[in-house]
Design a protein around this motif. Structure first.
Motif, PDB file in Angstrom:
ATOM      1  N   PRO A 187       0.809  -1.229   0.000  1.00  0.00           N
ATOM      2  CA  PRO A 187       0.000   0.000   0.000  1.00  0.00           C
ATOM      3  C   PRO A 187       0.841   1.278   0.000  1.00  0.00           C
ATOM      4  O   PRO A 187       0.863   2.030   0.968  1.00  0.00           O
ATOM      5  N   LEU A 188       1.549   1.517  -1.103  1.00  0.00           N
ATOM      6  CA  LEU A 188       2.345   2.726  -1.225  1.00  0.00           C
ATOM      7  C   LEU A 188       1.929   3.522  -2.458  1.00  0.00           C
ATOM      8  O   LEU A 188       1.525   2.950  -3.470  1.00  0.00           O
ATOM      9  N   ASP A 189       2.050   4.860  -2.371  1.00  0.00           N
ATOM     10  CA  ASP A 189       1.768   5.760  -3.483  1.00  0.00           C
ATOM     11  C   ASP A 189       0.383   5.504  -4.076  1.00  0.00           C
ATOM     12  O   ASP A 189       0.214   5.355  -5.285  1.00  0.00           O
ATOM     13  N   LEU A 190      -0.609   5.460  -3.174  1.00  0.00           N
ATOM     14  CA  LEU A 190      -1.992   5.216  -3.587  1.00  0.00           C
ATOM     15  C   LEU A 190      -2.765   6.526  -3.592  1.00  0.00           C
ATOM     16  O   LEU A 190      -2.344   7.511  -2.987  1.00  0.00           O
ATOM     17  N   PRO A 191      -3.915   6.580  -4.244  1.00  0.00           N
ATOM     18  CA  PRO A 191      -4.758   7.772  -4.146  1.00  0.00           C
ATOM     19  C   PRO A 191      -5.144   8.042  -2.695  1.00  0.00           C
ATOM     20  O   PRO A 191      -5.232   7.133  -1.867  1.00  0.00           O
ATOM     21  N   ALA A 192      -5.388   9.294  -2.378  1.00  0.00           N
ATOM     22  CA  ALA A 192      -5.748   9.675  -1.014  1.00  0.00           C
ATOM     23  C   ALA A 192      -7.002   8.937  -0.565  1.00  0.00           C
ATOM     24  O   ALA A 192      -7.964   8.802  -1.326  1.00  0.00           O
ATOM     25  N   GLY A 193      -6.980   8.461   0.668  1.00  0.00           N
ATOM     26  CA  GLY A 193      -8.153   7.830   1.245  1.00  0.00           C
ATOM     27  C   GLY A 193      -8.317   6.361   0.963  1.00  0.00           C
ATOM     28  O   GLY A 193      -9.326   5.775   1.346  1.00  0.00           O
ATOM     29  N   VAL A 194      -7.346   5.730   0.323  1.00  0.00           N
ATOM     30  CA  VAL A 194      -7.422   4.286   0.095  1.00  0.00           C
ATOM     31  C   VAL A 194      -6.884   3.529   1.303  1.00  0.00           C
ATOM     32  O   VAL A 194      -7.441   2.506   1.714  1.00  0.00           O
ATOM     33  N   TYR A 195      -5.808   4.044   1.910  1.00  0.00           N
ATOM     34  CA  TYR A 195      -5.143   3.297   2.969  1.00  0.00           C
ATOM     35  C   TYR A 195      -4.360   4.244   3.867  1.00  0.00           C
ATOM     36  O   TYR A 195      -3.787   5.249   3.419  1.00  0.00           O
TER      37      TYR A 195
END
Length: 392
Positions: A313-321
């Motif tokens: 879970p890295l460099d994901l859209p805001a609010g995913v994780y």
């Protein structure tokens, strides 16, 4: 440094500093109150003329003709922004002036041991109806009622509340709306003293007390040219992982990797959320006295995602994780994966490990509250009573 040591520390400080004895007036039918200041201090060109949120809490104040407080039944002065971890015991021997909470180090009639829970971090206050005002104050060491009239700041919150006898309350000063930036008082009547919790389990519940519109309108945070996982949506799903540290390595405990722990919904209504639990001794090889150096990690996932389908879970859209870890974690292995780190107990995080009886250390269960507020996590840990240490 638990309740049993506080008396010795206080007595030692009194003998060293003076012979003055502090007398506390008994309170009939008290309620128990703990207060946190969650307002941010963000100096900038746009806010240089705005009163900064260093606060004084006044319960049942007396005002002059101009509306300036001249006295109060209860004063919580020098109230600064809270610490990430609200410890399960007050530092009663400290002489620090600026407080991270109320009562903090203030000498007050503290809460009792109630149904096995130590309420030494709560202040006894009269039950019933009260007017509560929070005023700004300068960053100085002068007590509020010794300030000049022009230094007594402005009122940020002015409200009334009703406190029931023998009930436990947590109060926050929060921002209700992200755009309007309007402070409010949030009050929650805690239920943990009345719930049938068992000594073999550690309990935790979760809150999102962020401002209305924070997720949609607050800017995203960029760290090392990557989008940081520091924003929670209004609804997120929580998964917990318990890990042990052995020979310098942090390894998830079998059966406790990514276990579902309910959901957290943004709300300022003051309702207690359901408690989740995990074993005090999740490692079956434990001697059932000291749980061993360990950490707890809590992952917050958007609906549709979980630890199984969001492995990296890295460099994901805001609010995913996003995630919080506590205890004796490995700094290198958790960087990025767990952007929030709060030590808590240095060896065992949410679990309290202390010299008790003949055992040093001995681990005890606790009740914990995790609160996410406008990009920051805070943890409050409440301890059960335990036997004082025996020195051989």
């Amino acid at each position: 440094m638990k309740r049993y040591f506080l008396y010795f520390l206080i007595m030692g400080g009194m003998l060293m500093g003076s012979c003055r004895k502090t007398e506390y007036a008994a309170i009939d039918s008290p309620a128990y109150l703990r207060v946190f200041n969650n307002l941010e201090y963000s100096p900038s060109l746009d806010t240089k003329d705005v009163p900064q949120p260093f606060l004084t809490m006044l319960i049942d104040p007396v005002l002059d003709a101009d509306g300036t407080p001249v006295s109060a039944a209860i004063t919580g002065d020098f109230l600064d922004h809270r610490d990430p971890w609200a410890r399960p015991y007050p530092d009663a021997a400290s002489n620090v002036i600026w407080q991270k909470e109320y009562p903090g180090t203030k000498r007050v009639l503290a809460g009792p041991i109630l149904n096995g829970y130590d309420l030494a971090s709560w202040a006894q206050v009269p039950s019933g109806k009260h007017r509560v005002i929070f005023r700004t104050r300068p960053l100085s060491n002068t007590p509020y009622f010794e300030l000049s009239k022009g230094e007594k700041g402005v009122t940020l919150v002015d409200t009334t509340l009703e406190l029931s006898p023998k009930e436990v309350y947590t109060m926050h000063v929060l921002t209700e709306d992200y755009v309007k930036n309007n402070p409010i008082m949030y009050l929650r009547r805690e239920t943990f003293p009345n719930q049938p919790f068992v000594d073999s389990m550690v309990y935790v519940n979760f809150y999102n007390l962020s401002s209305d519109g924070f997720f949609e309108k607050a800017p995203n945070e960029i760290v090392n040219q990557q989008l940081a996982s520091t924003k929670l949506r209004d609804t997120m799903y929580v998964y917990g992982t318990l890990s042990r540290k052995k020979n310098g390595l942090v390894t998830p405990i079998n059966g406790f990797n990514g276990i579902p722990m309910g959901r957290v919904i943004r709300s300022l209504d003051g309702v207690v959320t359901p408690y989740q639990r995990f074993p005090l001794f999740p490692d079956t090889s434990s001697n059932k006295i000291f749980t061993g150096n360990m950490s707890q990690a809590f992952g917050f996932y958007r609906a549709g995602f979980n630890p199984q389908n969001l492995i990296y879970p890295l460099d994901l859209p805001a609010g995913v994780y996003s995630a919080l870890t506590m205890g004796d974690y490995d700094e290198n292995s958790t960087t990025g994966l767990y952007p929030y780190k709060i030590k808590g107990d240095l060896r065992t995080g949410m679990i309290i490990s202390i010299h008790s009886g003949n055992d040093n250390p001995r681990s005890f269960s606790s009740v914990n509250t995790v609160e996410y507020i406008n990009r920051k996590f805070y943890v409050t840990t409440i301890q059960r009573t335990f036997e004082p240490p025996v020195y051989k």
